[in-house]
Design a protein around this motif. Structure first.
Motif, PDB file in Angstrom:
ATOM      1  N   ILE A   1       0.835  -1.194   0.000  1.00 40.93           N
ATOM      2  CA  ILE A   1       0.000   0.000   0.000  1.00 40.93           C
ATOM      3  C   ILE A   1       0.877   1.254   0.000  1.00 40.93           C
ATOM      4  N   ALA A   2       1.965   1.237   0.795  1.00 41.66           N
ATOM      5  CA  ALA A   2       2.843   2.406   0.852  1.00 41.66           C
ATOM      6  C   ALA A   2       3.471   2.675  -0.509  1.00 41.66           C
ATOM      7  N   LEU A   3       4.060   1.646  -1.129  1.00 45.21           N
ATOM      8  CA  LEU A   3       4.710   1.842  -2.428  1.00 45.21           C
ATOM      9  C   LEU A   3       3.683   2.199  -3.497  1.00 45.21           C
ATOM     10  N   GLY A   4       2.542   1.528  -3.452  1.00 45.11           N
ATOM     11  CA  GLY A   4       1.504   1.811  -4.437  1.00 45.11           C
ATOM     12  C   GLY A   4       1.021   3.240  -4.311  1.00 45.11           C
ATOM     13  N   TYR A   5       0.892   3.726  -3.079  1.00 40.12           N
ATOM     14  CA  TYR A   5       0.467   5.105  -2.848  1.00 40.12           C
ATOM     15  C   TYR A   5       1.473   6.077  -3.459  1.00 40.12           C
ATOM     16  N   LEU A   6       2.765   5.827  -3.185  1.00 42.49           N
ATOM     17  CA  LEU A   6       3.797   6.708  -3.729  1.00 42.49           C
ATOM     18  C   LEU A   6       3.793   6.677  -5.252  1.00 42.49           C
ATOM     19  N   MET A   7       3.602   5.467  -5.817  1.00 44.31           N
ATOM     20  CA  MET A   7       3.585   5.356  -7.272  1.00 44.31           C
ATOM     21  C   MET A   7       2.398   6.088  -7.872  1.00 44.31           C
ATOM     22  N   GLY A   8       1.276   6.073  -7.161  1.00 50.27           N
ATOM     23  CA  GLY A   8       0.099   6.765  -7.661  1.00 50.27           C
ATOM     24  C   GLY A   8       0.240   8.272  -7.544  1.00 50.27           C
ATOM     25  N   MET A   9       0.962   8.732  -6.514  1.00 49.38           N
ATOM     26  CA  MET A   9       1.061  10.160  -6.241  1.00 49.38           C
ATOM     27  C   MET A   9       2.137  10.841  -7.079  1.00 49.38           C
ATOM     28  N   TYR A  10       3.303  10.198  -7.201  1.00 44.97           N
ATOM     29  CA  TYR A  10       4.422  10.870  -7.857  1.00 44.97           C
ATOM     30  C   TYR A  10       4.763  10.156  -9.153  1.00 44.97           C
ATOM     31  N   LYS A  11       4.679  10.918 -10.229  1.00 41.64           N
ATOM     32  CA  LYS A  11       4.859  10.327 -11.543  1.00 41.64           C
ATOM     33  C   LYS A  11       6.277   9.799 -11.721  1.00 41.64           C
ATOM     34  N   TRP A  12       7.263  10.558 -11.232  1.00 46.76           N
ATOM     35  CA  TRP A  12       8.647  10.109 -11.441  1.00 46.76           C
ATOM     36  C   TRP A  12       8.913   8.798 -10.710  1.00 46.76           C
ATOM     37  N   PHE A  13       8.325   8.666  -9.543  1.00 44.80           N
ATOM     38  CA  PHE A  13       8.530   7.431  -8.778  1.00 44.80           C
ATOM     39  C   PHE A  13       7.903   6.251  -9.531  1.00 44.80           C
ATOM     40  N   ASP A  14       6.724   6.516 -10.091  1.00 44.41           N
ATOM     41  CA  ASP A  14       6.041   5.498 -10.886  1.00 44.41           C
ATOM     42  C   ASP A  14       6.931   5.043 -12.030  1.00 44.41           C
ATOM     43  N   GLU A  15       7.546   6.038 -12.720  1.00 41.88           N
ATOM     44  CA  GLU A  15       8.370   5.693 -13.875  1.00 41.88           C
ATOM     45  C   GLU A  15       9.628   4.922 -13.459  1.00 41.88           C
ATOM     46  N   TRP A  16      10.166   5.269 -12.300  1.00 38.57           N
ATOM     47  CA  TRP A  16      11.372   4.555 -11.837  1.00 38.57           C
ATOM     48  C   TRP A  16      11.042   3.133 -11.420  1.00 38.57           C
ATOM     49  N   MET A  17       9.888   2.958 -10.815  1.00 38.67           N
ATOM     50  CA  MET A  17       9.551   1.629 -10.313  1.00 38.67           C
ATOM     51  C   MET A  17       9.031   0.711 -11.420  1.00 38.67           C
ATOM     52  N   ASP A  18       8.387   1.320 -12.409  1.00 36.12           N
ATOM     53  CA  ASP A  18       7.630   0.540 -13.387  1.00 36.12           C
ATOM     54  C   ASP A  18       8.378  -0.627 -14.028  1.00 36.12           C
ATOM     55  N   PRO A  19       9.603  -0.410 -14.563  1.00 37.85           N
ATOM     56  CA  PRO A  19      10.245  -1.563 -15.217  1.00 37.85           C
ATOM     57  C   PRO A  19      10.453  -2.734 -14.277  1.00 37.85           C
ATOM     58  N   TRP A  20      10.753  -2.451 -13.027  1.00 32.48           N
ATOM     59  CA  TRP A  20      11.060  -3.535 -12.085  1.00 32.48           C
ATOM     60  C   TRP A  20       9.805  -4.259 -11.658  1.00 32.48           C
ATOM     61  N   ILE A  21       8.754  -3.488 -11.404  1.00 28.99           N
ATOM     62  CA  ILE A  21       7.488  -4.130 -11.040  1.00 28.99           C
ATOM     63  C   ILE A  21       6.996  -4.984 -12.195  1.00 28.99           C
ATOM     64  N   ALA A  22       7.126  -4.433 -13.435  1.00 25.60           N
ATOM     65  CA  ALA A  22       6.665  -5.183 -14.604  1.00 25.60           C
ATOM     66  C   ALA A  22       7.455  -6.480 -14.750  1.00 25.60           C
ATOM     67  N   THR A  23       8.771  -6.398 -14.491  1.00 22.69           N
ATOM     68  CA  THR A  23       9.598  -7.607 -14.587  1.00 22.69           C
ATOM     69  C   THR A  23       9.148  -8.636 -13.559  1.00 22.69           C
ATOM     70  N   LEU A  24       9.016  -8.166 -12.327  1.00 21.24           N
ATOM     71  CA  LEU A  24       8.600  -9.085 -11.258  1.00 21.24           C
ATOM     72  C   LEU A  24       7.249  -9.702 -11.588  1.00 21.24           C
ATOM     73  N   TYR A  25       6.389  -8.887 -12.191  1.00 20.87           N
ATOM     74  CA  TYR A  25       5.043  -9.349 -12.476  1.00 20.87           C
ATOM     75  C   TYR A  25       5.030 -10.385 -13.589  1.00 20.87           C
ATOM     76  N   SER A  26       5.916 -10.208 -14.593  1.00 19.53           N
ATOM     77  CA  SER A  26       5.823 -11.087 -15.749  1.00 19.53           C
ATOM     78  C   SER A  26       6.606 -12.385 -15.582  1.00 19.53           C
ATOM     79  N   ILE A  27       7.457 -12.474 -14.578  1.00 24.07           N
ATOM     80  CA  ILE A  27       8.155 -13.740 -14.346  1.00 24.07           C
ATOM     81  C   ILE A  27       7.219 -14.671 -13.589  1.00 24.07           C
ATOM     82  N   PRO A  28       6.988 -15.896 -14.107  1.00 23.73           N
ATOM     83  CA  PRO A  28       6.157 -16.821 -13.330  1.00 23.73           C
ATOM     84  C   PRO A  28       6.776 -17.001 -11.944  1.00 23.73           C
ATOM     85  N   ILE A  29       5.934 -16.804 -10.945  1.00 24.19           N
ATOM     86  CA  ILE A  29       6.390 -16.779  -9.560  1.00 24.19           C
ATOM     87  C   ILE A  29       7.275 -17.954  -9.232  1.00 24.19           C
ATOM     88  N   ILE A  30       6.815 -19.129  -9.653  1.00 22.83           N
ATOM     89  CA  ILE A  30       7.440 -20.317  -9.091  1.00 22.83           C
ATOM     90  C   ILE A  30       8.847 -20.532  -9.635  1.00 22.83           C
TER      91      ILE A  30
END
Lengths: 259, 253
Positions: free
Chosen positions: B76-105
């Motif tokens: 919730i904390a990171l998501g809040y920051l990403m929603g509030m500050y555009k630059w933070f969103d842009e910095w986090m985005d590639p990493w979150i997308a990577t984590l999201y697209s790798i099958p967890i297991i």
């Protein structure tokens, strides 16, 4: 210069973020951790992938094995999921009888079925395809069901006023209207299917990306582990891109609406 | 009298179980392949009365709870920051997308190498899976807030803190719960896989134990328990979602 930055600032920020992340990873791996059975630098991962792709070519059999399992499982779940979903949407009786079993199967962590399927189908390709199938079929089924359920009533009424037969109603109205839903089901199924491939190849497999990762994990071969994970991620991205293309072709009216 | 669809569902379950029992008893007579429901129940009773089941169940639930709670706070904390500050969103985005697209297991073996065979590695697996879902959904919720609400908060001269607490977070709440719902199913899968790979307690361990000793009734007990866990957690979250955001249509499954 400043103007260029302002125009492309999101892309620049993302690029910077990736560069910084990789640099931090490199420093962490080579200076702070400095233990290759724990963490290796992204450079080492790149070198290893190059070696496995172009020098020893050992990655290809694994890639091929995983893709073929995925392919069969995915096709089977489309073949089973879409018609069953339609049937459930069109007949309340079928829906009521199937629903409890589906909820159970869908909400159970799939891994629970893996040993059971293995017991029934042996350690050949059958069990692996079945595990992938089990992962993929429900999102496809559920989305086909929803797609057919929420077809705009006006479309159906229009079809009635044109006195379309039931068959024509299905082919000309209901099926095209539910295509976008089916496609989003396919997208969901993609990720779950890849997870299924990895699960399937952990049990009694001798090749495949899942086996590669599992074996590398057991032998603390971290570079190979990273190569396997990266290959999986790339396969996922490739699949999403293909689906996006399919979506453009299958639902041409969407693009027209946007422009 | 029950509703028609419920009655049919109940009938379908009972008929299925009966058919299973009859088939297993008369036709197959092979406990190894398909144990009849009655011997599954017997095995369940045996496991429960020796306290084994309790231990494994508690281990899994505890790992799940720790990981989930931590993921809620951080997500919730990171998501809040990403929603509030555009630059933070842009910095986090590639990493979150990577984590999201790798099958967890596929990263589970790595996590076990890093965090050991104990409980911590399973908590991390749950955390990783749930956090990504919550981050993405919280960010979406914060971004899509109705601007009128922000204008109201401005005309009421709410401080930044109050705006966050009284306007932004409540507005994003339904999204956050959706993220949690998506996280639960995947995290359950993740924790079972992590236990299956390397551990000495938990339902995943029980699953491996049962399949390696060819104890099919025990295997089926575990499968049924996992199914029950999945259904219960899913229903709870769905109820929560409906309560928090009754105007939103939630998924049927």
């Amino acid at each position: 210069m400043l103007e260029l930055y302002k125009k492309n600032s999101p892309a620049i920020h993302k690029l910077l973020s990736i560069m910084c992340g990789l640099a931090v990873w490199h420093v962490l791996a080579t200076v702070i951790v400095a233990d290759s059975s724990f963490l290796v630098s992204p450079l080492a991962v790149a070198a290893k992938s190059y070696e496995m792709l172009f020098q020893t070519a050992e990655l290809y059999p694994h890639l091929l094995a995983s893709s073929s399992i995925f392919f069969y499982g995915y096709l089977l779940s489309i073949a089973a999921g879409v018609p069953l979903g339609f049937l459930m949407a069109l007949s309340p009786a079928v829906r009521d009888y199937v629903h409890p079993w589906m909820t159970t199967l869908y909400t159970t962590p799939r891994i629970a079925f893996a040993p059971v399927l293995l017991l029934w189908l042996g350690i050949g390709a059958g069990a692996k395809v079945a595990i992938v199938f089990l992962g993929c079929v429900f999102p496809i089924l559920i989305n086909s069901y929803y797609g057919m359920r929420v077809v705009n009533r006006e479309f159906v009424e229009l079809a009635r006023s044109f006195r379309l037969t039931r068959l024509a109603l299905f082919w000309k109205i209901l099926l095209p209207a539910s295509v976008p839903f089916i496609l989003s089901g396919l997208r969901l199924a993609l990720g779950r299917g890849l997870t299924g491939v990895a699960i399937a190849e952990w049990f009694g497999a001798t090749e495949g990306l899942g086996y590669l990762i599992f074996f590398a994990g057991q032998t603390l071969n971290v570079p190979v582990l990273f190569v396997g994970v990266t290959a999986f991620a790339l396969l996922g991205i490739l699949g999403f891109e293909i689906l996006r293309k399919v979506e453009e072709i299958a639902t041409p009216w969407r693009k027209k609406l946007q422009t | 009298m029950l509703r028609k669809d419920l009655r049919r569902g109940f009938l379908s379950i009972v008929a299925g179980l009966l058919l299973w029992e009859i088939l297993a008893r008369l036709l197959l007579e092979n406990e190894l392949l398909i144990p009849p429901p009655s011997s599954v129940v017997r095995s369940f009773w045996k496991l429960a009365s020796t306290g084994q089941l309790n231990r494994h169940f508690a281990a899994t639930v505890l790992e799940f709870t720790y990981g989930f709670a931590a993921a809620c706070v951080v997500g919730i904390a990171l998501g809040y920051l990403m929603g509030m500050y555009k630059w933070f969103d842009e910095w986090m985005d590639p990493w979150i997308a990577t984590l999201y697209s790798i099958p967890i297991i596929t990263v589970v073996p790595l996590i076990i190498i890093w965090f050991g065979l104990g409980m911590l590695s399973k908590v991390i697996v749950v955390f990783k899976i749930t956090a990504v879902e919550i981050i993405l959904n919280t960010a979406a919720g914060i971004k899509t807030i109705d601007p009128v609400w922000l204008e109201v908060s401005k005309s009421l001269r709410l401080s930044r803190w109050e705006t966050t607490y009284k306007i932004r977070l409540p507005a994003a709440l339904p999204y956050i719960v959706t993220g949690m719902r998506l996280g639960v199913g995947r995290a359950l899968l993740g924790v079972i896989i992590a236990e299956l790979l390397a551990s000495n307690a938990g339902l995943g361990y029980l699953l491996r134990d049962a399949s390696e000793t060819w104890d099919s009734p025990k295997l089926f007990v575990t499968v049924v328990l996992l199914a029950a866990m999945g259904i219960v957690s899913f229903t709870l979250i769905k109820k929560g979602e409906q309560k928090l955001a009754p105007w939103r249509e939630t998924a049927e499954w």
